[in-house]
Design a protein around this motif. Structure first.
Motif, PDB file in Angstrom:
ATOM      1  N   MET B   1       0.845  -1.213   0.000  1.00 35.77           N
ATOM      2  CA  MET B   1       0.000   0.000   0.000  1.00 35.77           C
ATOM      3  C   MET B   1       0.875   1.257   0.000  1.00 35.77           C
ATOM      4  SD  MET B   1      -2.926   0.945   2.756  1.00 35.77           S
ATOM      5  CE  MET B   1      -2.917   2.519   3.638  1.00 35.77           C
ATOM      6  N   PRO B   2       0.613   2.153  -0.943  1.00 33.06           N
ATOM      7  CA  PRO B   2       1.454   3.342  -1.092  1.00 33.06           C
ATOM      8  C   PRO B   2       1.096   4.388  -0.049  1.00 33.06           C
ATOM      9  CG  PRO B   2      -0.344   3.405  -2.681  1.00 33.06           C
ATOM     10  CD  PRO B   2      -0.513   2.139  -1.888  1.00 33.06           C
ATOM     11  N   VAL B   3       1.895   5.415  -0.015  1.00 35.57           N
ATOM     12  CA  VAL B   3       1.595   6.588   0.801  1.00 35.57           C
ATOM     13  C   VAL B   3       0.212   7.105   0.410  1.00 35.57           C
ATOM     14  CG1 VAL B   3       2.260   8.961   1.252  1.00 35.57           C
ATOM     15  CG2 VAL B   3       4.021   7.241   0.886  1.00 35.57           C
ATOM     16  N   PRO B   4      -0.668   7.365   1.399  1.00 38.85           N
ATOM     17  CA  PRO B   4      -1.981   7.891   1.021  1.00 38.85           C
ATOM     18  C   PRO B   4      -1.843   9.200   0.260  1.00 38.85           C
ATOM     19  CG  PRO B   4      -1.765   7.712   3.433  1.00 38.85           C
ATOM     20  CD  PRO B   4      -0.552   7.124   2.834  1.00 38.85           C
ATOM     21  N   LEU B   5      -2.783   9.433  -0.647  1.00 40.10           N
ATOM     22  CA  LEU B   5      -2.672  10.605  -1.505  1.00 40.10           C
ATOM     23  C   LEU B   5      -2.691  11.902  -0.694  1.00 40.10           C
ATOM     24  CD1 LEU B   5      -2.321  11.516  -4.362  1.00 40.10           C
ATOM     25  CD2 LEU B   5      -4.796  11.507  -4.656  1.00 40.10           C
ATOM     26  N   TYR B   6      -3.511  11.933   0.364  1.00 37.12           N
ATOM     27  CA  TYR B   6      -3.567  13.189   1.135  1.00 37.12           C
ATOM     28  C   TYR B   6      -2.239  13.480   1.813  1.00 37.12           C
ATOM     29  CZ  TYR B   6      -4.479  10.040   5.065  1.00 37.12           C
ATOM     30  OH  TYR B   6      -4.392   9.044   5.987  1.00 37.12           O
ATOM     31  N   GLN B   7      -1.499  12.397   2.130  1.00 38.30           N
ATOM     32  CA  GLN B   7      -0.174  12.598   2.718  1.00 38.30           C
ATOM     33  C   GLN B   7       0.804  13.123   1.661  1.00 38.30           C
ATOM     34  OE1 GLN B   7       1.299  11.880   6.150  1.00 38.30           O
ATOM     35  NE2 GLN B   7       2.558  13.328   5.041  1.00 38.30           N
ATOM     36  N   ALA B   8       0.707  12.559   0.468  1.00 38.31           N
ATOM     37  CA  ALA B   8       1.568  13.008  -0.623  1.00 38.31           C
ATOM     38  C   ALA B   8       1.291  14.474  -0.950  1.00 38.31           C
ATOM     39  CB  ALA B   8       1.342  12.141  -1.859  1.00 38.31           C
ATOM     40  N   LYS B   9       0.013  14.820  -0.943  1.00 43.60           N
ATOM     41  CA  LYS B   9      -0.355  16.217  -1.212  1.00 43.60           C
ATOM     42  C   LYS B   9       0.213  17.135  -0.153  1.00 43.60           C
ATOM     43  CE  LYS B   9      -4.718  15.880  -3.581  1.00 43.60           C
ATOM     44  NZ  LYS B   9      -6.177  16.045  -3.438  1.00 43.60           N
ATOM     45  N   ALA B  10       0.067  16.741   1.104  1.00 39.30           N
ATOM     46  CA  ALA B  10       0.564  17.566   2.200  1.00 39.30           C
ATOM     47  C   ALA B  10       2.075  17.765   2.055  1.00 39.30           C
ATOM     48  CB  ALA B  10       0.230  16.933   3.546  1.00 39.30           C
ATOM     49  N   ASP B  11       2.786  16.680   1.762  1.00 38.98           N
ATOM     50  CA  ASP B  11       4.237  16.775   1.592  1.00 38.98           C
ATOM     51  C   ASP B  11       4.575  17.746   0.465  1.00 38.98           C
ATOM     52  OD1 ASP B  11       4.499  14.922   3.554  1.00 38.98           O
ATOM     53  OD2 ASP B  11       5.019  13.256   2.236  1.00 38.98           O
TER      54      ASP B  11
END
Lengths: 114, 114
Positions: B1-11
Motif C-alpha cells: 500500500m502506497p503513501v496515502p494521496l492526502y499525505q503526498a499532497k501535504a508533503d
DNA sequence: GTGGGACTTGAAGATGTTTTCAATTGGCTA
DNA sequence: TAGCCAATTGAAAACATCTTCAAGTCCCAC
C-alpha cells in the motif's frame, strides 16, 4: 509596504502542508460540514482537529459558523477546489513517471558506493 | 500500500511552503536557468539556495543538469506553472476582500475585551 | 442553574525545518 | 597538478510546528 507576494504564497502553501488540513479541505469541497462530520471522516482526536481547523481559519482558507450546538465549516473560496485539482494533476504526473521513486533513484546514482 | 494521496499532497505543499523555494519556481516558469541566475534573482547566500534547491530536487519538482562548470535547473512539469497561477488567484481573492486582515478582525470579534 | 455534549484553547514536550559556516566536489585553465 | 570558480554537503544551533492533555466556553435539556 505589504508582505511580498512570494512570502504570502509560501505561507499559504505551508498552511496546506499537513495531512489533516488537506483532508479537511477535500471533505469541504462538496459543501459545508459540521465538525462532527469532519471528525467522522478523519482519524484524529477532536482537540487535534480543532487545532488544525484553527490554522485554516487564521489563514482565511475556511470559515466557521455556529449553528445551535454544532459548528459548521466551509471553504471561503471555491478557487481552493481548483488548486487541489491542480495539485492532484501534478502529483499524479509525478508519481507515475518521474516522481519521488525515480527522483530518489537518480539521487542514488550520484552517490554510488565506493 | 502506497503513501496515502492526502499525505503526498501535504508533503508536496509543504515543499512549496518556503519563500526562497517559491521564488525559484517563479523564476523557472519562463524556462531553465543556471544557479548563477537564480542567485542573482534571489537575495540569499549560495549555500542556503543550494539547500532549498536540494529540497525541490528531492521532491522531484525540479531537475538539475550540469553544463560545464555551471548547473542548470528546470521545472520537471509545466503543471507547476498552473498551480502557481491557481495559488496567485486564490491569494489575490483572499487578500482583497476577505483575506488575512478581515479574518483576523473576525477572530478579534470572538475574543472581545471584557 | 446544573449536567452533559460539542468544540476550542493553552501550554509544554517531542519533532521537524531553517540557517549558517566550514569543508568538499567537480570542472576549467595555466 | 595547482589554483580557482561554481555549486553542494554535513553538522549544529536557532527556530517553528505538532501532538497531547487538562481546562475552558457555549449551548441545549432538564
Amino acid at each position: 509596504m505589504p508582505v511580498p507576494l512570494y512570502q504570502a504564497k509560501a505561507d499559504f502553501f505551508r498552511t496546506l502542508g499537513h495531512p489533516v488540513r488537506i483532508r479537511v479541505l477535500e471533505l469541504l469541497q462538496d459543501g459545508p460540514l459540521p465538525v462532527r462530520d469532519l471528525l467522522a471522516g478523519i482519524e484524529v482526536e477532536a482537540s487535534n482537529l480543532s487545532q488544525q481547523l484553527a490554522v485554516l481559519r487564521r489563514a482565511g482558507i475556511v470559515t466557521s459558523t455556529r449553528e445551535g450546538s454544532t459548528v459548521v465549516y466551509a471553504l471561503s473560496s471555491n478557487d481552493v477546489a481548483d488548486l487541489l485539482r491542480a495539485a492532484r494533476r501534478i502529483l499524479t504526473d509525478m508519481l507515475s513517471g518521474q516522481g519521488e521513486l525515480l527522483a530518489e533513484l537518480r539521487e542514488a546514482e550520484h552517490t554510488r558506493p565506493g
